[in-house]
Design a protein around this motif. Structure first.
Motif, mmCIF file in Angstrom:
data_model
loop_
_atom_site.group_PDB
_atom_site.id
_atom_site.type_symbol
_atom_site.label_atom_id
_atom_site.label_comp_id
_atom_site.label_asym_id
_atom_site.label_seq_id
_atom_site.Cartn_x
_atom_site.Cartn_y
_atom_site.Cartn_z
ATOM 1 N N GLY A 35 0.824 -1.204 0.000
ATOM 2 C CA GLY A 35 0.000 0.000 0.000
ATOM 3 C C GLY A 35 0.854 1.248 0.000
ATOM 4 N N ALA A 36 2.152 1.107 0.253
ATOM 5 C CA ALA A 36 3.070 2.260 0.265
ATOM 6 C C ALA A 36 4.501 1.746 0.125
ATOM 7 C CB ALA A 36 2.931 3.035 1.574
ATOM 8 N N GLY A 39 5.042 1.977 11.190
ATOM 9 C CA GLY A 39 3.689 1.687 11.663
ATOM 10 C C GLY A 39 2.932 2.958 11.995
ATOM 11 N N LYS A 40 3.637 3.915 12.613
ATOM 12 C CA LYS A 40 2.970 5.173 12.981
ATOM 13 C C LYS A 40 2.512 5.927 11.745
ATOM 14 C CE LYS A 40 5.897 7.018 15.949
ATOM 15 N NZ LYS A 40 6.465 7.861 16.988
ATOM 16 N N LYS A 41 3.348 5.909 10.686
ATOM 17 C CA LYS A 41 3.006 6.674 9.468
ATOM 18 C C LYS A 41 1.985 5.944 8.597
ATOM 19 C CE LYS A 41 6.507 9.832 9.464
ATOM 20 N NZ LYS A 41 6.525 11.022 10.111
ATOM 21 N N LEU A 93 2.592 4.344 -5.972
ATOM 22 C CA LEU A 93 2.258 4.340 -4.542
ATOM 23 C C LEU A 93 2.920 5.504 -3.821
ATOM 24 C CD1 LEU A 93 2.633 0.566 -3.525
ATOM 25 C CD2 LEU A 93 0.517 1.847 -3.930
ATOM 26 N N GLU A 94 2.296 5.935 -2.740
ATOM 27 C CA GLU A 94 2.873 6.965 -1.864
ATOM 28 C C GLU A 94 4.242 6.468 -1.377
ATOM 29 O OE1 GLU A 94 2.232 8.136 2.812
ATOM 30 O OE2 GLU A 94 0.727 6.917 1.786
ATOM 31 N N ALA A 95 5.245 7.376 -1.302
ATOM 32 C CA ALA A 95 6.575 6.951 -0.819
ATOM 33 C C ALA A 95 6.917 7.671 0.481
ATOM 34 C CB ALA A 95 7.629 7.238 -1.879
ATOM 35 N N LEU A 96 7.399 6.908 1.425
ATOM 36 C CA LEU A 96 7.860 7.467 2.702
ATOM 37 C C LEU A 96 9.380 7.329 2.709
ATOM 38 C CD1 LEU A 96 7.362 8.267 5.737
ATOM 39 C CD2 LEU A 96 7.142 5.828 6.216
ATOM 40 N N ILE A 97 10.077 8.469 2.868
ATOM 41 C CA ILE A 97 11.544 8.418 2.890
ATOM 42 C C ILE A 97 11.998 8.395 4.354
ATOM 43 C CG2 ILE A 97 13.677 9.570 2.101
ATOM 44 C CD1 ILE A 97 11.978 9.471 -0.327
#
Ligand code: F3S
Length: 396
Positions: free
Chosen positions: A184-185, A207-209, A263-267
């Protein structure tokens, strides 16, 4: 929901009243989640074992199932209990609690469940095959079996895992289906991860994000088994993640690559990991160092044994593991080395499910974000560090 003839017969009570009741529970759950069928499961891992969580009401429910003839028909193991089943007095566990806990374990044994009392059953030979359907509970074990082993389970509960153990079935929905195992990300890890603590911090912030979305990690490096169990435990705690993919690391990641476009990306950078560590760290005066969340592997016990040799850790170090790993660590001399330094190695339980308030704990130092999270929520002061850092500073 469509049921097979065998399932219809079970529901009609032809096996036992207990199996019928528990199958009813699975069917009702499946209907809530839109499952069209049940699916056979190969193994179960049951949570909610501590008397601290179950209490008398939970124990009575369990005993009712046993009296109605509920017996495990597939391999079923148990999560940690609220105490070391042999050394509870030394832990400071109240006698009344110990009595309740003994009755819980005896009831599970009567039902044919293995009294493993560990959240790392995969370290003691309970290793389902890739792609198999299983019914596991306990967030860290769920994350490990789904992600690292590649078996399929939802985040089950105590009652649903008991129901699956007895009926050999689970409702077919959620992570049991291909389409729900897709990421999902994307989490792009730009930080260099060198320690299990850093993988734990990464899991906690992910997990928090992301909440419950399935992360697809890139840049994980080459995590050890210990780091993968820590990562899953932390992301299952802060968010509710039940499945993660790691590029070049986990068995389904390659097949998932075609689904990550758009997908959304978290760096994640070094400073994000450092900020996370600081968040659960307060200055402490005289903490107890608690290690083994999830339960320690043989390698972790070896590391602790090597670091405490010749030191005085009297009353300041508790390590938790399973009976199976403890036996191997005893053979290797690790338990003796830790206890010679004044530390304790307990089996069957952990710092979160034991009655720590009644045991008088105030401050703890740990390398697990899952443990840090729960201990903070219980009102204790915590400090995060690697095993080496905590032991070399005596955690002060
Ligand atoms: Fe296991 Fe207890 Fe941690 S069950 S994952 S050691 S909270």
């Amino acid at each position: 929901m469509h049921l097979t003839r065998e399932e219809e017969r079970m529901l009609a009570g032809e096996e036992s009243a207990g199996a019928a009741k528990l199958l009813e529970l699975l069917v009702a759950l499946g209907e809530v989640f839109g499952a069209e069928t049940l699916v056979p499961v190969e193994s179960a891992h049951i949570s909610g074992v501590s008397y601290k969580n179950l209490g008398e009401a939970g124990l009575e429910w369990l005993q009712e199932q046993a009296e109605m003839g509920a017996r495990a028909r597939i391999r079923a193991t148990l999560n940690p209990a609220g105490m070391d089943m042999d050394e509870w007095e030394g832990m400071g566990v109240p006698r009344e609690f110990a009595e309740g806990q003994r009755r819980v374990i005896a009831t599970f044994e009567e039902m044919g469940v293995e009294p493993t009392c560990t959240c790392t059953p995969y370290l003691i030979g309970h290793v389902p095959s890739f792609g198999s359907q299983v019914a596991w509970a306990e967030s860290s074990a769920v994350c490990y079996v789904n992600s690292v082993i590649g078996a399929r389970t939802n985040r089950e509960s105590g009652p649903t895992t008991i129901a699956s153990a007895v009926t050999g079935r689970a409702a077919l929905y959620g992570y049991r289906l291909d389409e729900n195992r897709r990421p999902g990300a994307v989490v792009e890890v730009e930080a260099e991860l060198n320690t299990t603590l850093e993988y734990s911090a990464l899991g906690y912030l992910t997990g928090k994000k992301l909440g419950t979305a399935v992360p697809y990690f890139t840049g994980l490096g080459r995590p050890s088994l210990e780091s993968m169990k820590a990562l899953g435990a932390a992301c299952g705690t802060s968010g509710g993640i039940a499945l993660w993919h790691g590029e070049g690391v986990t068995p389904e990641a390659e097949a998932m690559r075609e689904h990550i476009g758009g997908l959304e990306a978290l760096i994640v950078e070094e400073r994000d990991i450092e900020e996370e560590k600081a968040r659960l760290t307060a200055p402490l005066e005289d903490p107890l160092i608690v290690l083994g969340c999830p339960h320690s592997s043989l390698m972790e016990l070896r590391e602790v044994a090597e670091l405490v040799r010749g030191r005085d850790m009297e009353g300041r170090l508790w390590v938790f593991t399973s009976r199976g790993v403890h036996a191997r660590a005893q053979e290797a001399g690790y338990v003796e080395a830790i206890e010679a330094a004044g530390g304790k190695v307990y089996r069957d339980t952990c710092m979160v499910v034991a009655p720590v308030k009644e045991m008088g704990w105030r401050e703890v130092a740990t390398n697990s974000f899952k443990a840090g999270h729960y201990m903070t929520n219980m009102g204790l002061k915590t400090r995060m560090g690697t095993i080496r850092e905590l032991l070399s500073e005596g955690a002060r």
